[in-house]
Structures are given as C-alpha cells and as structure tokens.
Design a protein around this motif. Structure first.
Motif, short mmCIF file in Angstrom:
data_model
loop_
_atom_site.label_atom_id
_atom_site.label_comp_id
_atom_site.label_asym_id
_atom_site.label_seq_id
_atom_site.Cartn_x
_atom_site.Cartn_y
_atom_site.Cartn_z
N ASN A 95 -131.22 -97.95 33.24
CA ASN A 95 -132.53 -98.56 33.46
C ASN A 95 -133.47 -97.59 34.16
N PHE A 96 -134.64 -97.39 33.55
CA PHE A 96 -135.69 -96.57 34.12
C PHE A 96 -136.86 -97.49 34.48
N TYR A 97 -137.50 -97.23 35.60
CA TYR A 97 -138.57 -98.10 36.09
C TYR A 97 -139.88 -97.31 36.17
N PHE A 117 -130.40 -101.14 20.77
CA PHE A 117 -129.82 -102.38 20.24
C PHE A 117 -128.93 -103.03 21.28
N TYR A 118 -129.58 -103.66 22.23
CA TYR A 118 -128.89 -104.40 23.27
C TYR A 118 -129.89 -105.37 23.86
N ALA A 119 -129.45 -106.24 24.70
CA ALA A 119 -130.33 -107.28 25.23
C ALA A 119 -131.37 -106.69 26.16
N THR A 130 -126.06 -104.51 28.55
CA THR A 130 -124.73 -104.09 28.13
C THR A 130 -124.69 -102.65 27.65
N GLY A 131 -125.77 -101.92 27.78
CA GLY A 131 -125.77 -100.53 27.34
C GLY A 131 -127.12 -100.13 26.82
N GLY A 132 -127.24 -98.88 26.39
CA GLY A 132 -128.50 -98.39 25.88
C GLY A 132 -129.42 -97.92 26.99
N THR A 133 -130.65 -97.64 26.62
CA THR A 133 -131.66 -97.11 27.53
C THR A 133 -132.85 -98.06 27.54
N ILE A 134 -133.25 -98.51 28.71
CA ILE A 134 -134.40 -99.40 28.80
C ILE A 134 -135.40 -98.87 29.82
N LEU A 135 -136.66 -98.85 29.42
CA LEU A 135 -137.76 -98.45 30.29
C LEU A 135 -138.49 -99.71 30.72
N HIS A 136 -138.37 -100.06 31.98
CA HIS A 136 -139.02 -101.26 32.52
C HIS A 136 -140.43 -100.92 32.97
N VAL A 137 -141.40 -101.69 32.52
CA VAL A 137 -142.76 -101.56 33.03
C VAL A 137 -142.80 -102.33 34.34
N ASP A 138 -142.93 -101.62 35.46
CA ASP A 138 -142.76 -102.20 36.78
C ASP A 138 -143.96 -103.06 37.17
N ASP A 139 -143.80 -103.82 38.24
CA ASP A 139 -144.86 -104.76 38.64
C ASP A 139 -146.06 -104.07 39.25
N GLY A 166 -134.25 -94.34 20.16
CA GLY A 166 -133.09 -94.83 20.89
C GLY A 166 -133.34 -95.39 22.28
N PHE A 167 -134.42 -96.16 22.46
CA PHE A 167 -134.64 -96.80 23.76
C PHE A 167 -135.50 -98.05 23.58
N ALA A 168 -135.55 -98.85 24.63
CA ALA A 168 -136.38 -100.05 24.63
C ALA A 168 -137.38 -99.97 25.77
N VAL A 169 -138.54 -100.60 25.56
CA VAL A 169 -139.57 -100.72 26.59
C VAL A 169 -139.77 -102.20 26.85
N ASP A 170 -139.66 -102.63 28.11
CA ASP A 170 -139.69 -104.05 28.40
C ASP A 170 -140.62 -104.36 29.56
#
Length: 202
Positions: A95-97, A117-119, A130-139, A166-170
């Motif tokens: 997790n990246f913030y 491809f993960y939640a 459960t895995g992968g790379t996610i970039l969280h847009v912080d508050d 290969g990553f998600a932005v949330d």
C-alpha cells in the motif's frame, strides 16, 4: 485525456477493458501480464508494508506518508540515468499513500506494480487486501489527478512510449473523493495494462 471511474481511454493497450460494479464502481484494463523492460535504468520503490527483504533491497523506501515523494524521485532518477531511453520504476506489492500526484513527464518511462487484480478498499473490511499494489489517494490530497502523465513543456504535444501497468488507484480514504480523478494520460504510443481506478471523480 483523463481516466477515472467511468471514463476509459487507452492507446494501443493490450487485452480487454472490464467495467465492474460490486458495490463499488471500478474499471480494470486487463492486460496479458507480460512486462516489457523500458530503457537501461530500473528502480524499485518499496511500500511501507512490503516484506522486509523487499524493503532491504529497494532503492527507495516509503513510510506511508506522502509516498509520491519517493515514487517521483525514482521516476526522475530513471529519466536522468536512462537518458533518452527512459527506464522503469517498479512499485512493490503493498500500500502506497499519496498526499499529492505522481508525475510522469518524460518519454519512455514505465511505472509497474505487482498487480491490480485484488480487492480495493483501504481499510474497508468488505474489501480485504490480499496482494498487488495499491495507491491510496490520502485524505490530504488536493491535486486534480492521482497520476499525471504529460509533458511539462507546453510546446510538446504529448509524451511518447510511456507505460502504466499492474497497480490500482483507490480513493476510499478521501472524503467525498476530494474532486480528484484517477489518471491524466497525454501519451502517444503508450500502454496501460492491468490498471484499476476506484472511488474517484469521473
């Protein structure tokens, strides 16, 4: 061109585009899983929760606060070391913030994670990580886009040959999505593969 929850654009992307609604609208550009090396330089950026072996071997180590600083530093190092050939920045699993945008502003740069491809969902118990790379847009995020791929020189019409993979932005951690969209993409002959964007503005 922007890419966010309900707007999709990609040039010469491989695979298929999927739009899902699982209580959370998102899209995923599903690629073939192959990663093509870019340029001569490659740098590893480790998430704060990456395995210790990964963090120990990383060129840049994030601390979970304003992680765009380390990511952008790696991108600039690739662009300098790789010269006109560009290079690749690898984001570890974890997790990246982001407190501000990630900026790709030179040719032939690849930003590659460990999979999308993960939640998605930050701390949402309905979406365990459960895995992968996610970039969280912080508050604290105030920029218009989480990732911006465009030239800084206004006389240059577009970047050339860049790749996101290969990553998600949330935006789960961002109150009311903070008027932030996912990806600004001003790239000619670039590719976007296995990238997901969730809970951000259209």
């Amino acid at each position: 061109m922007r890419i966010s929850d309900k707007e999709i654009w990609t040039e010469r992307a491989h695979g298929k585009i999927i739009f899902e609604t699982n209580g959370v609208d998102r899209f995923v550009i599903a690629g073939d899983g192959n990663i093509t090396p870019f340029g001569e330089a490659s740098f590893l950026v480790a998430a704060t929760d990456a395995p210790s072996a990964v963090r120990n071997s990383a060129d840049y180590r994030c601390d979970g606060v304003n992680d765009e600083v380390e990511i952008n530093a790696a991108i600039q190092a690739v662009q300098t070391t790789g010269l006109t050939q560009g290079g690749k920045v690898v984001l570890s699993e974890g997790n990246f913030y982001l407190g501000a945008k990630v900026v790709v502003d030179k040719f032939n740069v690849a930003l590659v994670g460990a999979g999308a491809f993960y939640a998605l969902g930050g701390t949402d118990p309905g979406f365990p990580q459960t895995g992968g790379t996610i970039l969280h847009v912080d508050d604290t995020f105030t920029d218009t886009y989480a990732i911006e791929c465009k030239p800084t020189n206004p006389s240059v019409r577009s970047l050339v040959g860049c790749r996101l993979e290969g990553f998600a932005v949330d935006g789960y951690d961002t109150p009311s999505f903070a008027n932030t969209s996912g990806i600004y993409w001003q790239v000619f002959r670039g590719t976007i593969e296995n990238v997901g964007v969730s809970r951000l503005q259209d």
